[in-house]
Design an enzyme around this catalytic site. Structure first.
Site, PDB file in Angstrom:
ATOM      1  CB  CYS A  20      47.935  30.015  50.264  1.00 45.44           C
ATOM      2  SG  CYS A  20      46.178  30.367  50.143  1.00 45.44           S
ATOM      3  CG  HIS A  32      49.021  28.718  46.134  1.00 45.70           C
ATOM      4  ND1 HIS A  32      48.178  27.719  46.568  1.00 45.70           N
ATOM      5  CD2 HIS A  32      48.373  29.896  46.435  1.00 45.70           C
ATOM      6  CE1 HIS A  32      47.094  28.244  47.091  1.00 45.70           C
ATOM      7  NE2 HIS A  32      47.182  29.560  47.018  1.00 45.70           N
ATOM      8  CG  ASN A  85      43.427  28.649  46.640  1.00 38.46           C
ATOM      9  OD1 ASN A  85      44.081  27.915  47.374  1.00 38.46           O
ATOM     10  ND2 ASN A  85      43.551  29.962  46.647  1.00 38.46           N
TER      11      ASN A  85
HETATM   12  O1  UT7 Z   1      45.246  31.995  47.581  1.00 36.24           O
HETATM   13  C1  UT7 Z   1      44.845  33.303  47.871  1.00 36.24           C
HETATM   14  C2  UT7 Z   1      43.341  33.454  47.762  1.00 36.24           C
HETATM   15  N1  UT7 Z   1      42.941  33.644  46.406  1.00 36.24           N
HETATM   16  C3  UT7 Z   1      42.668  34.851  45.934  1.00 36.24           C
HETATM   17  O2  UT7 Z   1      42.783  35.818  46.627  1.00 36.24           O
HETATM   18  C4  UT7 Z   1      42.160  34.960  44.513  1.00 36.24           C
HETATM   19  C5  UT7 Z   1      43.035  35.826  43.644  1.00 36.24           C
HETATM   20  N2  UT7 Z   1      42.205  36.506  42.654  1.00 36.24           N
HETATM   21  C6  UT7 Z   1      41.607  35.857  41.633  1.00 36.24           C
HETATM   22  O3  UT7 Z   1      41.780  34.669  41.431  1.00 36.24           O
HETATM   23  C7  UT7 Z   1      40.712  36.683  40.732  1.00 36.24           C
HETATM   24  O4  UT7 Z   1      40.879  38.044  41.041  1.00 36.24           O
HETATM   25  C8  UT7 Z   1      39.200  36.311  40.855  1.00 36.24           C
HETATM   26  C9  UT7 Z   1      38.960  34.951  40.226  1.00 36.24           C
HETATM   27  C10 UT7 Z   1      38.766  36.313  42.310  1.00 36.24           C
HETATM   28  C11 UT7 Z   1      38.353  37.309  40.093  1.00 36.24           C
HETATM   29  O5  UT7 Z   1      38.781  37.368  38.732  1.00 36.24           O
HETATM   30  P1  UT7 Z   1      39.063  38.781  38.033  1.00 36.24           P
HETATM   31  O6  UT7 Z   1      39.345  38.511  36.621  1.00 36.24           O
HETATM   32  O7  UT7 Z   1      40.092  39.490  38.848  1.00 36.24           O
HETATM   33  O8  UT7 Z   1      37.648  39.465  38.143  1.00 36.24           O
HETATM   34  P2  UT7 Z   1      37.296  40.858  38.834  1.00 36.24           P
HETATM   35  O9  UT7 Z   1      37.391  40.769  40.302  1.00 36.24           O
HETATM   36  O10 UT7 Z   1      38.076  41.947  38.130  1.00 36.24           O
HETATM   37  O11 UT7 Z   1      35.777  41.000  38.456  1.00 36.24           O
HETATM   38  C12 UT7 Z   1      35.323  41.141  37.100  1.00 36.24           C
HETATM   39  C13 UT7 Z   1      33.804  41.056  37.097  1.00 36.24           C
HETATM   40  C14 UT7 Z   1      33.135  41.890  38.194  1.00 36.24           C
HETATM   41  O12 UT7 Z   1      31.964  42.409  37.669  1.00 36.24           O
HETATM   42  P3  UT7 Z   1      31.888  43.951  37.181  1.00 36.24           P
HETATM   43  O13 UT7 Z   1      32.249  44.755  38.391  1.00 36.24           O
HETATM   44  O14 UT7 Z   1      32.921  44.059  36.087  1.00 36.24           O
HETATM   45  O15 UT7 Z   1      30.504  44.089  36.727  1.00 36.24           O
HETATM   46  C15 UT7 Z   1      32.781  40.873  39.248  1.00 36.24           C
HETATM   47  O16 UT7 Z   1      31.664  41.267  40.030  1.00 36.24           O
HETATM   48  O17 UT7 Z   1      33.429  39.684  37.357  1.00 36.24           O
HETATM   49  C16 UT7 Z   1      32.442  39.673  38.412  1.00 36.24           C
HETATM   50  N3  UT7 Z   1      32.550  38.390  39.112  1.00 36.24           N
HETATM   51  C17 UT7 Z   1      31.898  37.297  38.711  1.00 36.24           C
HETATM   52  N4  UT7 Z   1      31.075  37.072  37.684  1.00 36.24           N
HETATM   53  C18 UT7 Z   1      30.587  35.828  37.536  1.00 36.24           C
HETATM   54  C19 UT7 Z   1      33.281  38.103  40.208  1.00 36.24           C
HETATM   55  N5  UT7 Z   1      33.106  36.808  40.557  1.00 36.24           N
HETATM   56  C20 UT7 Z   1      32.261  36.284  39.637  1.00 36.24           C
HETATM   57  C21 UT7 Z   1      31.701  35.004  39.444  1.00 36.24           C
HETATM   58  N6  UT7 Z   1      30.868  34.820  38.394  1.00 36.24           N
HETATM   59  N7  UT7 Z   1      31.984  33.950  40.269  1.00 36.24           N
END
Ligand code: UT7
Length: 329
Positions: A116, A256, A286
């Site tokens: 990125c 970004h 992204n």
């Molecule tokens: O440019 C570099 C690349 N980009 C990145 O690396 C992304 C950076 N990270 C993020 O943008 C966020 O961490 C995400 C959008 C990927 C995830 O958001 P979050 O608020 O950090 O969610 P989380 O990973 O803490 O997950 C919360 C819950 C989990 O369920 P449980 O374990 O609480 O039951 C996930 O399994 O949300 C679940 N989850 C989803 N639910 C519905 C993860 N992805 C999804 C989804 N739809 N697409």
């Protein structure tokens, strides 16, 4: 020793593919919802390439638009630097394909893979070549076809990424009198390489039927870890680039487009509002190396880069890597 050449941003251009993929499309692929994606990322849609379309096809269009905006011909270019993690081929580099397709007959060409941070790396390299008197006109590109490397069964990552390309032509400031590059930053911390990772397909683990069947060629993201890193690094980069300047001097911030919540959290740490911040993640998701140059080009064309005001660009990503630049528009 010759004195440093002042470097300007002569023109910008961008291109995104026609196919719009709304959040609702993922509801039939994985257990997710439009509501979750909008709330957690700010993304409403992203663009995907058509069958047969690849990174250099988008980069070519973005480059042509940047050259037109700069009032230059491809034959004026001395160098093309293409930031991408999704090149048309592992070999040769995409910049060489662009050199040929643009007709940049006098130009050198190479790719850089800083994920990125790819465009900021290309941009900062372009600035360094011109500042050192080693080149006059340089095309810096960020272009990605991430849709081909997304695991559509992984809900934690598939909803994040889109395709696109952005470009900027850098020239001696005396030639363009616009977008003078005042400061550049590049950094890395490779100890975090596993946080955003394609396990197979390289020399460590070459592609085989087994690696492909295991989906090891897809992008794997440790979302929570990257989230923390991104908020901290985005606010630190902006703070460092803005140091010594008043808030009123800043006209535009182009971060970004990683996640709307990451941008908002970084602004909160800084105590800044979002009025000067370019956000288009809702349309494109992204797009990795393409994210900053597409946002910059859209902001410039919308008149959001006021003359004589400061423009800050910041990016960070896999590696881990980060980079930024401070310009006076
Ligand atoms: O440019 C570099 C690349 N980009 C990145 O690396 C992304 C950076 N990270 C993020 O943008 C966020 O961490 C995400 C959008 C990927 C995830 O958001 P979050 O608020 O950090 O969610 P989380 O990973 O803490 O997950 C919360 C819950 C989990 O369920 P449980 O374990 O609480 O039951 C996930 O399994 O949300 C679940 N989850 C989803 N639910 C519905 C993860 N992805 C999804 C989804 N739809 N697409």
């Amino acid at each position: 020793m010759t004195s440093r050449v002042r470097v300007g941003t002569a023109g910008t251009g961008s291109y995104v593919p026609e196919r719009v993929v709304p959040n609702s499309w993922f509801e039939s692929q994985v257990d997710t919802s439009d509501e979750w994606i909008v709330q957690r990322t700010g993304i409403q849609a992203r663009r995907y390439v058509a069958p047969g379309e690849a990174t250099s096809d988008m980069a070519l269009r973005a480059a042509e638009r940047a050259l037109a905006a700069a009032g230059l011909q491809a034959s004026d270019l001395d160098l093309i630097v293409c930031g991408t993690l999704t090149p048309d081929h592992i070999l040769p580099g995409t910049a060489a394909l662009l050199q040929h397709r643009l007709g940049a007959t006098r130009s050198g060409a190479f790719d850089c893979n800083a994920a990125c941070t790819g465009f900021m790396t290309a941009f900062n390299t372009a600035e360094a070549f011109i500042a050192a008197g080693r080149a006059r006109h340089v095309l810096a590109i960020g272009a990605e076809t991430l849709s081909r490397y997304v695991d559509q069964k992984d809900r934690g990552s598939c909803i994040l990424f889109g395709d696109g390309a952005g470009a900027a032509v850098l020239s001696p400031w005396e030639d363009c009198r616009q977008g003078e590059v005042l400061r550049t930053i590049l950094g890395a911390d490779g100890s975090g390489y596993e946080h955003i990772h394609m396990v197979a397909g390289g020399s460590r683990l070459p592609p085989t039927v087994e690696t492909v069947q295991a989906g090891q060629h897809y992008i794997r993201v440790n979302g929570r870890e990257v989230f923390r890193f991104a908020v901290q690094r985005m606010s630190e980069l902006i703070e460092e680039l803005a140091r010594g300047h008043e808030y009123d001097e800043i006209g535009l911030v182009v971060p970004h487009q990683v996640n709307r919540r990451i941008i908002d959290a970084a602004l909160e740490r800084l105590g800044w509002t979002d009025e000067k911040v370019m956000v288009n993640i809702q349309h494109y998701g992204n797009t990795s190396a393409a994210s900053v140059p597409v946002a910059l080009d859209e902001a410039v064309r919308a008149g959001r880069a006021p003359k004589d005001k400061l423009v800050i660009m910041v990016a960070f990503g896999a590696g881990l890597t980060w980079g930024g630049a401070l310009l006076r528009w």
